[in-house]
Design an enzyme around this catalytic site. Structure first.
Site, PDB file in Angstrom:
ATOM      1  CG  ASP A 196     -10.414  50.467 -13.491  1.00 34.78           C
ATOM      2  OD1 ASP A 196      -9.600  50.689 -14.338  1.00 34.78           O
ATOM      3  OD2 ASP A 196     -11.574  50.391 -13.881  1.00 34.78           O
ATOM      4  CG  HIS A 197      -4.511  49.811 -14.398  1.00 35.16           C
ATOM      5  ND1 HIS A 197      -4.788  48.283 -14.361  1.00 35.16           N
ATOM      6  CD2 HIS A 197      -4.216  49.843 -15.767  1.00 35.16           C
ATOM      7  CE1 HIS A 197      -4.837  47.893 -15.470  1.00 35.16           C
ATOM      8  NE2 HIS A 197      -4.609  48.786 -16.447  1.00 35.16           N
ATOM      9  CG  HIS A 259      -9.983  48.891 -17.641  1.00 34.85           C
ATOM     10  ND1 HIS A 259      -9.675  48.751 -16.416  1.00 34.85           N
ATOM     11  CD2 HIS A 259      -9.306  47.720 -18.100  1.00 34.85           C
ATOM     12  CE1 HIS A 259      -8.671  48.338 -15.886  1.00 34.85           C
ATOM     13  NE2 HIS A 259      -8.550  47.295 -17.030  1.00 34.85           N
TER      14      HIS A 259
END
Ligand SMILES: NC(=O)c1ccc[n+]([C@@H]2O[C@H](COP(=O)([O-])OP(=O)(O)OC[C@H]3O[C@@H](n4cnc5c(N)ncnc54)[C@H](OP(=O)(O)O)[C@@H]3O)[C@@H](O)[C@H]2O)c1
Length: 509
Positions: A196-197, A259
């Site tokens: 999950d960047h 996010h």
């Protein structure tokens, strides 16, 4: 500091990767590889963090040879940087191989196995990482072929090859579970790195530090003192070329499932007993479980869904969502969602948490606002109306922290006014925030899973999102139109006005 503690306070410049590794990049010719993954490697090479022996094997179909591939990569990195340092570029590209491969061709996997075997004899490697930067429909198929063609162990003694998997991980709980079961037949959980960047962003990594290393926040981080929490991840861009993906996904799966819920878990979790990746994940999972147990009976009063409509801004006509490429002209997909929820635990019971995200809003801005209560009486204040104390953690585009507090207006008769104390991390001279993927790649090579999502986190977040989706369908929750590049649907304002509050992104702008 031990290694894990150092991870939370680290800057990548501090450390060097010592282990030789092979990095096999499926989807090496795609957008993510060009714009994020290889540029991140370039930055790591520029900082001289990479070991002497490593190989990036980038796979794809579209280029015939390494030169063609590198020319395209060069242009992508050039677009991102003012200037490419030729020595760094040379040192990086010496370690890159281009390998033409189709996921459908068994023979290509057989050829890749032979290449890994041969390369492993040349370099004594201690790490092998398979990175799936491909469309999600290929994740299980590629993983199975890695096993079938024995790519995990080819010339590599250890059975702990790692798998890095891009988002989205499934499209609901059942599909995520099926994918996870497939991966678990091949890789152990400790070797599966789900990206999950957002977790790679500097200010997201800062949440725990701000919460836990400052007694003034740590002591007040509960329902006694916090009035409400707002998390907003606003985007100004539309769906660009990702229409097909987005129309199946919408804001709820594209932004909330991963996010926003990840950010919420870091804000709301209990204090971890230590800083190991497992302990932090366990604490986050408690929040995800609370969410999955959430009573959504009032969902119609707690949710606002929206979709952007056309608009004309400064003479420029902006398309409606339904007019974008690859979008169904009658699409019911939400590009905006605002949600009010509660966590039913001792720390947060009755504290409203407001979450919001949307595409084609008037500003690109992501932040976390923690508003404190002013539930005290002081005769000194003489009934003056005070602004609340407010902690704002700014994620992007500006990275920083702002704290609003009250002070005496100069030369007044003790009139009280709100002022802001600002720390702008990204404004500092010579500050260069590492790219998200830089730290994440560093961690996957080092085997540190702190900034990757565990299966438990993913599974409970899907259960929560599935429940919302189901409720929205059952109760036919309205889809509000909002003009492109506006503040979003007015109904989202009414959601907070009903509680006597305002969205703080609007109040503060
Ligand atoms: N792009 C982003 O900024 C971004 C951000 C966050 C997450 N992600 C995730 O990252 C993943 C990749 O996204 P992307 O934007 O890079 O996709 P993309 O630009 O469409 O790239 C897809 C890659 O897969 C390869 N490919 C497709 N079919 C193939 C086949 N049959 N055999 C061999 N290779 C094949 C393509 O190579 P050839 O065409 O050369 O064969 C290309 O390298 C997705 O899961 C996405 O959700 C992307």
């Amino acid at each position: 500091m031990n290694k894990t503690a150092d991870r939370l306070y680290r800057s990548p410049e501090d450390k060097n990767i010592e282990d030789n590794f092979q990095f096999i990049l499926f989807g090496g010719t795609g957008d993510l590889a060009h714009n994020k993954i290889i540029p991140a490697f370039y930055n790591l090479a520029a900082k001289d963090i990479l070991p002497d022996h490593y190989t990036i094997i980038a796979t794809g179909r579209r280029y015939d040879n390494k030169n063609e591939y590198l020319n395209n990569l060069y242009s992508s990195i050039e677009n991102k940087k003012e200037k490419i340092d030729n020595r760094t570029w040379q040192s990086l590209t010496d370690h890159i191989e281009y390998f033409q491969l189709s996921f459908k061709e068994n023979n290509d996997f057989e050829r890749l196995r032979k290449r890994l075997l041969q390369k492993s004899k040349e370099d004594k490697i201690s790490n092998r990482i398979f990175y799936l930067a491909t469309a999600p429909k290929f994740f299980a198929e590629i993983a199975k072929k890695l096993k079938e063609f024995n790519l995990l162990n080819a010339g590599f003694e250890h059975s702990d090859s790692r798998l890095v998997i891009e988002k989205p991980f499934g499209h609901d709980f059942e599909s995520a579970k099926k994918l996870n079961n497939t991966l678990n037949d091949i890789f152990s959980e400790k070797n599966i790195f789900r990206i999950d960047h957002y977790l790679g962003k500097e200010m997201i990594q800062n949440i725990m530090v701000i919460r836990l290393s400052n007694p003034i926040f740590r002591a007040l981080w509960n329902r006694e003192h916090i009035d409400n929490i707002q998390i907003y991840l606003n985007e100004s861009e539309g769906v660009k070329d990702r229409g097909k993906y987005y129309d199946d996904t919408g804001v709820i799966k594209d932004m909330f499932q991963n996010h926003i819920l990840q950010v919420l878990s870091l804000i709301a979790m209990e204090e971890p007993a230590n800083l190991s990746a497992q302990e932090i994940s366990d604490k986050k999972v408690e929040v995800f479980k609370e969410l999955a147990d959430n009573d959504l009976s009032d969902i119609d009063k707690h949710i606002v869904r929206g979709q952007y409509d056309s608009n004309t801004v400064n003479g420029e006509k902006i398309k409606a969502y339904r007019q974008e490429k690859q979008i169904n002209s009658e699409s019911q997909t939400a590009t905006f969602m605002a949600l009010k929820l509660f966590l039913n635990n001792d720390r947060w019971r009755n504290v409203p948490i407001y979450l919001k995200s949307g595409k084609r809003l008037n500003k690109k801005e992501a932040a976390i606002a923690v508003e404190f209560k002013d539930n005290f009486h002081s005769s000194y204040l003489q009934n003056q109306k005070l602004d609340s104390n407010l902690l704002l953690i700014k994620i992007q585009p500006e990275e920083g922290v702002s704290l609003r507090f009250n002070t005496r207006k100069p030369a007044s008769n003790n009139k009280i006014i709100p002022v802001k104390m600002e720390f702008c991390q990204s404004c500092q001279q010579f500050f260069n925030s590492p790219e998200n993927y830089e730290g994440l790649i560093y961690d996957m090579i080092e085997g540190d899973k702190t900034l990757f999502t565990s299966w438990e986190e993913v599974s409970y977040s899907w259960k929560f999102i599935d429940k919302i989706q189901q409720k929205c369908e059952e109760e036919n929750i309205e889809l509000h139109n909002y003009p492109a590049l506006s503040e979003g649907p007015e109904a989202a304002d009414r959601l907070l006005e009903a509680d006597g509050r305002k969205w703080l992104d609007k109040e503060l702008s």
